[in-house]
Design a protein around this motif. Structure first.
Motif, short mmCIF file in Angstrom:
data_model
loop_
_atom_site.label_atom_id
_atom_site.label_comp_id
_atom_site.label_asym_id
_atom_site.label_seq_id
_atom_site.Cartn_x
_atom_site.Cartn_y
_atom_site.Cartn_z
N HIS A 316 0.77 -1.32 0.07
CA HIS A 316 0.04 -0.05 -0.09
C HIS A 316 0.91 1.15 0.18
N ASP A 320 0.02 5.22 -5.66
CA ASP A 320 -1.41 4.53 -6.06
C ASP A 320 -1.67 4.58 -7.57
N PRO A 321 -2.38 3.65 -8.12
CA PRO A 321 -3.14 2.46 -7.56
C PRO A 321 -1.99 1.29 -7.20
N SER A 342 -7.60 -5.74 -7.26
CA SER A 342 -7.85 -4.86 -6.32
C SER A 342 -6.66 -3.76 -6.35
N GLU A 343 -7.13 -2.46 -6.30
CA GLU A 343 -6.16 -1.56 -6.51
C GLU A 343 -5.80 -0.78 -5.02
N LYS A 344 -6.15 -1.66 -3.90
CA LYS A 344 -5.93 -1.22 -2.69
C LYS A 344 -4.69 -1.90 -2.06
N ASN A 366 -2.85 -5.74 3.99
CA ASN A 366 -1.99 -4.87 4.07
C ASN A 366 -1.36 -5.00 5.15
N ASP A 371 -6.35 0.41 5.37
CA ASP A 371 -7.14 -0.74 5.14
C ASP A 371 -6.40 -1.91 5.52
#
Length: 383
Positions: A316, A320-321, A342-344, A366, A371
């Motif tokens: 993370h 980003d992403p 996912s992009e998190k 993460n 998150d």
């Protein structure tokens, strides 16, 4: 006339395409194959900073459970399939990694965490999942990477560890072998290697004993001792995975750059030659340039074609992403189809078959940040 002929050709192509029952079709070199995943969040309020992620059948009921260790504890396990969580230990370890294996030979899965400890499965957890685990210290030994394998062929699982060289640690230039002599007794052997991080243990040369792999080198387990071989000039900090990617019955290696944010490198897989010592490994780039936060890579069959596919994740803290990606292996490592999950971001992702349907699924979380939920991506593709 030409327009009518073109229409007929298009109709003929569509008929052939509809009659083609193969799983993967190519148009202009692009795959039309899709692989679907269900995203399941099993815990949004688990341990603080879930550094260690481990998969194993802890309660012996035939399904794969999940073990998660927070940076400073606790160490917990999630029961498959209701994902209720239970304590293993309050903490005390010092690692970002751990493994599960039967350390005492009693038939159930114990948990090893860097620091260096192993936690003894009390047994009969399917009847009483809240039973207490006994803790056994192996050594006062902080780690980054932990692997389990029977190194000397005596039938007992040994522990293999490595620290890291980034973040001022500068201790990733040694690999430590902890030989399991008997319950409570361990013998340490130290092997020199390149500075960095990343570790896998597997029988790379198919000679019946376990070898050790790092970022660009491997240590051959031989009667003369441990012999170091280089197979790539690679970024010092690496995450890696091993499987036969081109179906030639030889194990290949995927390398990703795992540290540091702001640096850029590539992702590649390396094809094992017929002679590991005298021939060069062929590099096959997968991503030409990517931020060095790929601290998660694993392999599994996500579409049921019995060929190893790949998943990797960006941590993370990257720009980003932060992608969690599956690459479907379409042509024995020559063509790959990218699927974005996912992009998190995620850290130290793991691949297992959590719903026992014969295809691989993915666990991730993460290691810090906003998150820190525990995520599963369940493949919906049946064999």
């Amino acid at each position: 006339m030409k327009q009518a002929l073109s229409i007929l050709l298009i109709i003929s192509w569509l008929i052939l395409a509809c009659n083609d029952g193969s799983k993967s079709k190519q148009v202009n070199g692009l795959s039309l194959q899709t692989v679907a995943f269900d995203h399941i969040v099993i815990d949004t309020n688990g341990v603080v900073n879930p550094w260690a992620k481990i998969c194993s059948d802890i309660d012996g009921n035939g399904t794969t459970d999940i073990i998660v260790g927070g940076q400073r504890g606790p160490l917990i396990w999630y029961r498959n399939p209701d994902w209720q969580k239970f304590d293993i230990a309050a903490g005390g370890y010092d690692t970002v990694d751990g493994e599960a294996g039967d350390m005492d030979g009693d038939g159930d899965m114990d948990v090893v965490m860097g620091g260096l400890f192993w936690y003894e499965n009390p047994g009969q957890l399917s009847e009483n999942p809240e039973k207490s685990w006994n803790v056994h210290r192996i050594a006062d030994h902080p780690t980054h990477d932990v692997e389990l394998a029977d190194i000397n062929g005596d039938g007992r699982l040994d522990v293999i560890t490595r620290n890291q060289s980034d973040f001022g640690t500068k201790k990733g230039n040694t690999i430590h072998l902890w030989t399991n002599l008997a319950v409570g007794a361990w013998d340490e052997k130290i092997l020199e290697c390149n500075h960095g991080e990343g570790l896998r243990v597997i029988d790379l040369d198919a000679d019946g004993d376990m070898d050790i792999i790092g970022g660009g080198f491997w240590l051959e387990n031989s009667a003369e001792g441990w012999i170091k071989h280089d197979f790539a000039n690679w970024h010092a900090s690496a995450n890696l995975a091993v499987a036969d990617l081109n179906n030639d019955n030889r194990m290949d290696i995927i390398l990703t750059p795992s540290e540091l944010a702001g640096q850029y490198y590539r992702i590649s897989w390396f094809e094992q030659p017929s002679d590991l010592v005298s021939q060069d490994w062929t590099e096959h780039p997968l991503v030409d340039s990517i931020e060095c936060v790929i601290h998660g890579v694993d392999l599994g069959d996500f579409n049921g074609d019995k060929i190893a596919d790949m998943t990797y994740s960006e941590m993370h803290q990257g720009v980003d992403p932060d992608e969690v990606v599956v690459l479907i292996n379409l042509d024995h490592g020559k063509k790959w189809n990218k699927i974005l999950l996912s992009e998190k971001g995620s850290h130290s992702i793991q691949v297992e078959d959590f719903n026992s349907d014969g295809v691989a699924d993915i666990l991730g979380a993460n290691w810090s940040g906003e998150d820190q939920s525990i995520n599963l991506w369940i493949s919906k593709n049946q064999k």
